[in-house]
Enzyme design. Structure first.
Site, PDB file in Angstrom:
ATOM      1  N   GLN A  97       0.859  -1.173   0.000  1.00  0.00           N
ATOM      2  CA  GLN A  97       0.000   0.000   0.000  1.00  0.00           C
ATOM      3  C   GLN A  97       0.900   1.229   0.000  1.00  0.00           C
ATOM      4  OE1 GLN A  97      -3.024   0.021   3.050  1.00  0.00           O
ATOM      5  NE2 GLN A  97      -3.278   2.237   2.926  1.00  0.00           N
ATOM      6  N   CYS A 106      -6.718   0.642   1.805  1.00  0.00           N
ATOM      7  CA  CYS A 106      -6.439  -0.553   2.606  1.00  0.00           C
ATOM      8  C   CYS A 106      -7.589  -1.552   2.603  1.00  0.00           C
ATOM      9  CB  CYS A 106      -6.051  -0.183   4.036  1.00  0.00           C
ATOM     10  SG  CYS A 106      -7.288   0.784   4.934  1.00  0.00           S
ATOM     11  N   HIS A 180      -7.504   1.011   9.959  1.00  0.00           N
ATOM     12  CA  HIS A 180      -6.783   0.319   8.890  1.00  0.00           C
ATOM     13  C   HIS A 180      -7.267  -1.119   8.769  1.00  0.00           C
ATOM     14  CE1 HIS A 180      -3.501  -0.711   6.230  1.00  0.00           C
ATOM     15  NE2 HIS A 180      -3.053  -1.634   7.055  1.00  0.00           N
ATOM     16  N   ASP A 195      -0.597  -7.233   5.455  1.00  0.00           N
ATOM     17  CA  ASP A 195      -0.785  -5.818   5.759  1.00  0.00           C
ATOM     18  C   ASP A 195       0.116  -5.018   4.820  1.00  0.00           C
ATOM     19  OD1 ASP A 195      -0.813  -3.234   6.770  1.00  0.00           O
ATOM     20  OD2 ASP A 195      -0.839  -3.869   8.855  1.00  0.00           O
TER      21      ASP A 195
END
Length: 247
Positions: A97, A106, A180, A195
């Site tokens: 990201q 996200c 997030h 992530d």
């Protein structure tokens, strides 16, 4: 003398990647627009106790966790982590990201991680859906390159922003976003945390032991990494991508 006016702040509606709402219906719609069959849906997980986990339909393909990234005083609650490379790393589809480009993406990235790492189970392989086309075009790239490619991938950008506008609550400007999304899924019998913002690569947590499930393993991980360190005082939402759920 000409006086230049300062540009007006960008509204949430004008942002390239508006923030997605933590809403199972929105994420379900995203999956279907990406090419996933209607029988797959995203549902809420109401708690981590065994009795509540037992209410989650099976099979569970992945989990999506929403957690706060800022503390009550506004400081960052998470820092970027360089993840130790694991032997399974090359089997995991991971994209970064990119800061300054995908700051509010996200939610979409968590769902892409869910779909890309479960293409066979979801019946996406060899089909002509949006997500399968994106996979075929990016499968030989590294995480950074995939992130750059996503930022300009019109078919996904447009779906993301359409769903952000259709969310149930008011859209939020990027500077006000303080939560997030991350994905938890199974790859080759291991629990993996994906992530794209805070991890340098796929985080292979541990092997899922016999008698255990993705759901129970992920629940313990969420408890130990996110809930317990915050003394239980953490606002979070946990959802699962499942099959055969009836409204």
């Amino acid at each position: 003398m000409n006086i230049e006016e300062e540009p007006s702040p960008t509204t949430a509606e004008e942002e390239r990647w508006a923030a997605l709402e933590s809403n199972p219906e929105v994420l379900t719609r995203f999956c279907h627009l990406m090419g996933v069959a209607e029988e797959w849906k995203v549902v809420d997980i109401w708690g981590l106790d065994p009795d509540l986990l037992a209410l989650v339909p099976q099979p569970v393909v992945s989990l999506v966790l929403l957690f706060p990234t800022r503390t009550s005083d506004g400081s960052k609650a998470r820092q970027f982590t360089t993840v130790e490379k694991h032997g399974l790393g090359d089997q995991v589809y991971f994209l970064r990201q990119l800061e300054g480009h995908l700051d509010n993406a996200c939610g979409t990235i968590a769902m892409l991680h869910s779909l890309m790492n479960n293409r066979a189970m979801l019946g996406l392989e060899g089909e002509q859906g949006v997500v399968e086309k994106f996979y075929c075009q990016t499968k030989d790239m590294d995480g950074e390159q995939r992130g750059k490619y996503l930022d300009t991938y019109k078919d996904i950008v447009e779906v993301h922003n359409m769903l952000a506008i259709q969310g149930q609550s008011n859209m939020v400007q990027s500077e006000k976003v303080c939560h997030h999304f991350v994905c938890l899924t199974e790859v080759s019998g291991h629990l993996v945390e994906l992530d794209g913002a805070y991890n340098s690569g796929p985080c292979v947590v541990d092997r899922i032991e016999d008698g255990d499930t993705l759901l129970s393993s992920a629940a313990r991980f969420v408890q130990s990494k996110y809930i317990t360190p915050s003394s239980g005082n953490i606002e979070f939402a946990l959802m699962a991508l499942v099959k055969g759920y009836e409204d």
